[in-house]
Design a protein around this motif. Structure first.
Motif, PDB file in Angstrom:
ATOM      1  N   GLU A 600       6.483  -0.949   2.833  1.00 14.31           N
ATOM      2  CA  GLU A 600       5.816  -1.443   1.622  1.00 14.31           C
ATOM      3  C   GLU A 600       4.533  -2.208   1.973  1.00 14.31           C
ATOM      4  N   ARG A 601       4.592  -2.953   3.083  1.00 11.91           N
ATOM      5  CA  ARG A 601       3.389  -3.681   3.510  1.00 11.91           C
ATOM      6  C   ARG A 601       2.277  -2.701   3.902  1.00 11.91           C
ATOM      7  N   LEU A 602       2.647  -1.602   4.580  1.00 15.19           N
ATOM      8  CA  LEU A 602       1.638  -0.616   4.956  1.00 15.19           C
ATOM      9  C   LEU A 602       1.036   0.052   3.722  1.00 15.19           C
ATOM     10  N   ARG A 603       1.842   0.331   2.720  1.00 17.71           N
ATOM     11  CA  ARG A 603       1.322   0.941   1.506  1.00 17.71           C
ATOM     12  C   ARG A 603       0.271   0.051   0.828  1.00 17.71           C
ATOM     13  N   ARG A 604       0.603  -1.215   0.692  1.00 15.09           N
ATOM     14  CA  ARG A 604      -0.326  -2.139   0.011  1.00 15.09           C
ATOM     15  C   ARG A 604      -1.636  -2.261   0.793  1.00 15.09           C
ATOM     16  N   GLN A 605      -1.530  -2.313   2.136  1.00 13.06           N
ATOM     17  CA  GLN A 605      -2.736  -2.436   2.966  1.00 13.06           C
ATOM     18  C   GLN A 605      -3.631  -1.211   2.808  1.00 13.06           C
ATOM     19  N   PHE A 606      -3.060  -0.002   2.818  1.00 15.35           N
ATOM     20  CA  PHE A 606      -3.853   1.225   2.647  1.00 15.35           C
ATOM     21  C   PHE A 606      -4.464   1.291   1.254  1.00 15.35           C
ATOM     22  N   ALA A 607      -3.656   0.936   0.249  1.00 13.74           N
ATOM     23  CA  ALA A 607      -4.124   1.043  -1.127  1.00 13.74           C
ATOM     24  C   ALA A 607      -5.303   0.131  -1.403  1.00 13.74           C
ATOM     25  N   ALA A 608      -5.296  -1.063  -0.795  1.00 16.71           N
ATOM     26  CA  ALA A 608      -6.391  -2.004  -1.039  1.00 16.71           C
ATOM     27  C   ALA A 608      -7.727  -1.429  -0.601  1.00 16.71           C
ATOM     28  N   GLN A 609      -7.747  -0.724   0.559  1.00 17.26           N
ATOM     29  CA  GLN A 609      -8.990  -0.130   1.041  1.00 17.26           C
ATOM     30  C   GLN A 609      -9.336   1.158   0.280  1.00 17.26           C
ATOM     31  N   ALA A 610      -8.344   1.994   0.032  1.00 12.90           N
ATOM     32  CA  ALA A 610      -8.619   3.274  -0.625  1.00 12.90           C
ATOM     33  C   ALA A 610      -9.147   3.084  -2.033  1.00 12.90           C
TER      34      ALA A 610
END
Length: 858
Positions: A600-610
């Motif tokens: 879940e932490r990886l998803r949020r990190q990717f989504a913030a940049q994308a």
């Protein structure tokens, strides 16, 4: 009436003598055995069978009844085919009843003695049959039976020296009497003058050999027995001599050896049937050859014989000499009688042949029908006795025994259904016997085997049913406990298997909510374990009760449950497996929960940049598209502005690289969805590559426009006009015009387009057939239009398109493709086409174009 009384008295005398002399002389008994056996076989061979031992082969009554049918020509009642003693007695009684029905009183001869093989009773019975059917009907000069036969022998042998027939024992010891009988009727067979009275054995053997070979009289006595016995057996001699009477005085033809006699055909009286249809048809063909080839000369000979006799008598009468009187048997009337008997024999022989052929046809059909039905039955019955003898029920379970009972009931029904077939087989075999089938013996043997097997099947079927029912009752005592165990063990086993499957299931989750749901379900499952353990103990107690019952009654059966494949050991092992898997499942679920938090932490990190990069790329794409449409001013200024856009895009590359790194981490964690953003790395990559491609293509277009402008001498104002027109008709604002957009643009500029002309223009601006027109193609076209005028080649190319590549064009094609005024103008001025492939009404557009625009450069 007196004659009948005489016969009755004769039979009574014979029987009384038999009763008084039960102890036969051994030599007489031997002679009677041989003679009576040969006499019986001489008749039985007509039915395709024979006997070997006279007291044994008549015991079952079958061949005895067959013998009576052959010698009498009548049908006796249907014999019993069984092998039991009462079957045999019944058959013999049928034969004795038939003998009695012919006026013969049987004394001291019972069916039981014949069945028991009493040789004296059997010989007495056969002698009675011989008296009735071979001797009783002999009649000579008002004497009959024995006296008639003796008188006939005396009359026939009277002219011969050293022959004095006075009885049927000593008068025949020297063999001359037999030779005289043969010579009297067939002088061509024996030379009586060379016989020697002192060689009785030679004389007897000669007579018997000739009789067997030429007269179809089998050898019934041994010469040594006749010569070496002080007084030969009268019955044996009488039986043998009676065959000569029937051969000569009865049905056989006489050979007349003087010039006035005719040679008769002995084979016409041969009624020996053949075994095959082909052989009988050959006999019929031989008979027809005889009628067609051999008989006509004899007719002429007979006529000539009568003419010669009449001529001789006339000459003798004219000469006053006594009339010629032929010896006995040589009169013309004798010849006529012999001829009449010949024709009667021919008629009888032909009727016999036809009847035999019909009989053989019927026999072949019946035999084939018998073989088919017998084969079908034998195939059905094959192995049935072995199956019925099996004791498979001794080790079977209750379910298996019940199944065996149902199967046995079906077999009993099948057995009953085959009763009719067995009866049909027996009926066909009986009919084959009645029709004297040549292979009746094998048919009877096969039929008897089928009947015996049928009786055996019935007995074995009853025994097996009794055994199965007895076994079923013994097994029912423990069936209820097995059934209770199966009812409870099966669902509990299914529950354990389902539990093990769920506990070992490879779960795949993609969110924290999904793993938390699995943990909750697992907690609910653990709460049901105490109740399941109580059910397990109850099921095991049922099996313990079964084992106690088996041990208490010392039963020799397996404790395995026929209703269930689940065993006690299986339940115990699966329960232990469930208890081991529960804590393992707990650990797996907690490990997965921790992994989902990290994902879940990886998803949020990717989504913030994308969510930042995606809109930035979209904005830049829109700006470039807008600039390519809205930019004005010199092309060099537009080029500089686009170069600046390109540099800004290149400087943004490090953000894309960082997002790639985060995406790599997500892929390694096997995260495939992200609810926090709609952008995927693939979307970002495609957008980025499209952005780079778009800015490069736009810069290239501007560079091309600059080159075109400089090469064609187009002013900046013209370029601006071209751009304004292109942008106006670019409905999709994607830098491309489709065919409809381009046609509208041309019309707006004053072009009057037909289909052919528009097709020509499209071949110039869209040579690859893409269906779109780029701005560069549009500029090239407009520069040519402003710089050039139409040429003859262009006009001819247009007409060629209208004419579908033909070297000529028709008026209808011009009217269809051009405005009315232009079409009418061309039709009036175009000359007729006279070149290759010309058709009526063809117009020469090549000459028209050359004349209108001048000679083509081509």
């Amino acid at each position: 009436m007196d004659h009948y009384s005489f016969v009755q008295d004769e039979y009574m005398t014979q029987e009384e003598e038999w009763d008084r002399d039960l102890l036969l002389d051994p030599a007489w008994e031997k002679q009677q055995r041989k003679t009576f056996t040969a006499w019986c076989n001489s008749h039985l061979r007509k039915a395709g069978t024979q006997i070997e031992n006279i007291e044994e082969d008549f015991r079952n009554g079958l061949k005895l009844m067959l013998l009576l049918e052959v010698i009498s020509g009548e049908r006796l009642p249907k014999p019993d085919r069984g092998k039991m003693r009462f079957h045999k007695i019944a058959n013999v009684n049928k034969a004795l009843d038939y003998i009695a029905s012919k006026g013969v009183k049987l004394v001291s001869i019972g069916a039981e003695e014949i069945v028991d093989g009493n040789v004296k009773m059997t010989l007495g019975m056969i002698w009675t049959i011989i008296l009735r059917f071979a001797i009783q009907d002999i009649s000579v000069e008002e004497t009959s039976a024995k006296e008639g036969l003796l008188l006939w022998c005396q009359r026939k042998t009277a002219p011969y020296r050293n022959v004095n027939i006075q009885n049927f024992h000593l008068s025949w010891k020297d063999g001359l009497g037999l030779c005289a009988l043969i010579h009297r009727h067939r002088p061509d067979l024996i030379d009586y003058s060379k016989l020697n009275k002192d060689d009785p054995i030679g004389n007897i053997n000669l007579a018997m050999e000739i009789a067997e070979k030429h007269l179809d009289i089998p050898k019934m006595l041994d010469a040594e027995d006749i010569v070496n016995t002080p007084k030969p057996d009268e019955r044996a001699i009488m039986t043998y001599v009676s065959c000569f009477y029937h051969a000569f005085a009865g049905a056989e033809q006489v050979l007349i050896d003087c010039p006035f006699r005719l040679l008769t055909i002995p084979w016409l009286e041969n009624r020996t049937p053949e075994k095959t249809m082909q052989a009988m048809q050959q006999k019929l063909e031989d008979f027809r050859d005889y009628r067609r080839l051999h008989k006509p000369p004899k007719v002429q000979e007979k006529c000539q014989l009568e003419i010669n006799f009449n001529t001789l008598q006339t000459k003798l009468r004219i000469s006053n000499r006594p009339a010629f009187m032929p010896s006995e048997g040589k009169m013309v009337s004798d010849i006529a009688g012999a001829w009449q008997r010949l024709e009667q024999a021919e008629k009888g022989y032909e009727e016999w042949l036809l009847n035999e052929i019909r009989r053989l046809e019927r026999l072949e059909h019946l035999a084939e029908k018998f073989r088919q039905k017998a084969s079908t039955h034998e195939q059905w019955a094959y192995g049935k006795e072995q199956i019925l003898l099996q004791k498979d029920y001794e080790s079977a379970t209750l379910t298996e025994v019940r199944a065996m009972l149902r199967k046995h009931e079906a077999f009993e029904s099948d057995l009953a259904a085959h009763q009719d077939r067995v009866e049909q087989i027996a009926a066909i075999a009986q009919e084959l016997n009645e029709l004297d089938y040549h292979d009746a013996a094998s048919v009877n043997d096969r039929c008897q085997k089928i009947c015996d097997q049928w009786d055996s099947l019935g007995t074995l079927t009853q025994k097996r049913r009794e055994a199965l029912e007895r076994t079923e009752k013994l097994l029912e005592t423990i069936d209820q406990l097995h059934l209770e165990f199966a009812k409870r063990a099966a669902p509990f086993n299914n529950w354990m298997e389902g539990a093990m499957e769920d506990l070992q299931d490879m779960f795949i989750v993609h969110s924290i909510e999904e793993i938390q749901s699995l943990i909750s379900a697992h907690d609910q499952f653990k709460a049901t374990l105490p109740e399941a353990d109580g059910e397990r103990q109850a099921i095991l107690s049922i099996q313990n009760e079964v084992e106690k019952v088996i041990q208490s009654y010392s039963m020799r059966i397996s404790a395995s449950n026929p209703y269930s494949t689940v065993t006690v050991e299986e339940i115990r092992s699966k329960w232990e497996k469930v208890k081991q898997l529960v804590p393992q499942r707990d650990q797996s679920l907690q490990e997965e929960l921790a992994r989902q938090h990290a994902n879940e932490r990886l998803r949020r990190q990717f989504a913030a940049q994308a969510n930042v990069i995606g809109p930035w790329i979209q904005t830049k794409m829109e700006e470039i598209a807008r600039s390519s449409i809205e930019m004005t001013g010199p092309l060099e200024d537009q080029m500089n502005q686009l170069k600046q856009y390109e540099q800004n895009i290149i400087n943004y590359k490090h953000n894309i690289d960082k997002l790639e790194g985060d995406h790599q981490l997500i892929q390694e964690a096997l995260v495939f969805d992200n609810k926090h953003t709609n952008y995927t790395m693939e979307h970002i990559r495609v957008g980025w590559e499209l952005l780079l491609t778009t800015i490069a293509r736009t810069i290239n277009e501007v560079e091309t426009q600059i080159l075109t402008r400089d090469a064609k001498g187009i002013t900046q104002e013209q370029m601006n006009d071209f751009r304004a027109s292109f942008n106006h008709f670019d409905r999709r604002k994607n830098g491309l015009m489709d065919h409809d957009d381009f046609r509208a643009c041309l019309i707006s500029m004053g072009y009057d387009l037909g289909e052919a002309e528009f097709a020509r223009i499209m071949s110039l601006v869209d040579p690859n057939g893409q269906g779109t027109v780029t701005f560069q193609s549009f500029i090239d076209f407009m520069s040519r239009e402003t710089a050039d005028t139409d040429t003859a080649d262009q006009v001819m190319a247009s007409f060629k398109i209208l004419a579908s590549d033909k070297p000529y064009i028709l008026a209808d094609e011009l009217r269809r493709e051009l405005p009315p005024e232009q079409a009418q103008y061309c039709i009036k001025r175009m000359p007729q086409y006279t070149g290759p492939g010309s058709v009526p009404g063809a117009l020469d557009y090549t000459s028209f174009s050359s004349a209108l625009y001048g000679e083509s450069d081509l």
